[in-house]
Design a protein around this motif. Structure first.
Motif: not given
Length: 139
Positions: A118-132
């Motif tokens: 619900p708190w989307k910010d088009p100026k700051d899109p999501p990313t995924i950090i993948k961790i081993k």
């Protein structure tokens, strides 16, 4: 030097798969730790943290791949105050925008039972950090 990665034990998989909040530690450029609560997920033995590119944790993880996570089972406090917990020292293997919006919506469903974040910010899109995971301690 090749790193030895750890397989997630069943107890740790369960902690990640449930609605438990993790505390994610990264290292700032001055070497001091930065810790923040995050929603988490996994793909097999890879831990996923969904955040945005502008967040300090993302910038820190881009500069220094050494990270740590702490997760506590929020459902099982005993009369002695003991919790099931896990501490993971890991290494960032990828930071990607691929499917990050879909993944964020999946975490939204998991944690707050809403279909979309619900708190989307088009100026700051999501990313995924993948961790081993490298070192895993749990009780």
């Amino acid at each position: 030097m090749a790193r030895h990665y750890s397989k997630l034990p069943d107890l740790v998989r369960k902690l990640i798969d449930d609605k438990n909040i993790a505390h994610f530690a990264t290292l700032k450029k001055d070497g001091n730790p930065h810790i923040t609560p995050v929603w988490i997920d996994r793909q097999e033995d890879i831990i996923l943290v969904n955040t945005t590119r502008k967040r300090l944790k993302t910038r820190n993880a881009q500069k220094d791949k050494r990270v740590a996570l702490s997760i506590t089972d929020q459902t099982n406090a005993t009369s002695t105050g003991q919790y099931t917990w896990v501490s993971i020292i890991g290494e960032v293997i990828e930071i990607t925008d691929d499917n990050a919006e879909t993944h964020r919506d999946q975490l939204t469903k998991k944690y707050i039972n809403q279909p979309e974040f619900p708190w989307k910010d088009p100026k700051d899109p999501p990313t995924i950090i993948k961790i081993k995971p490298i070192i895993i301690r749990h009780s």
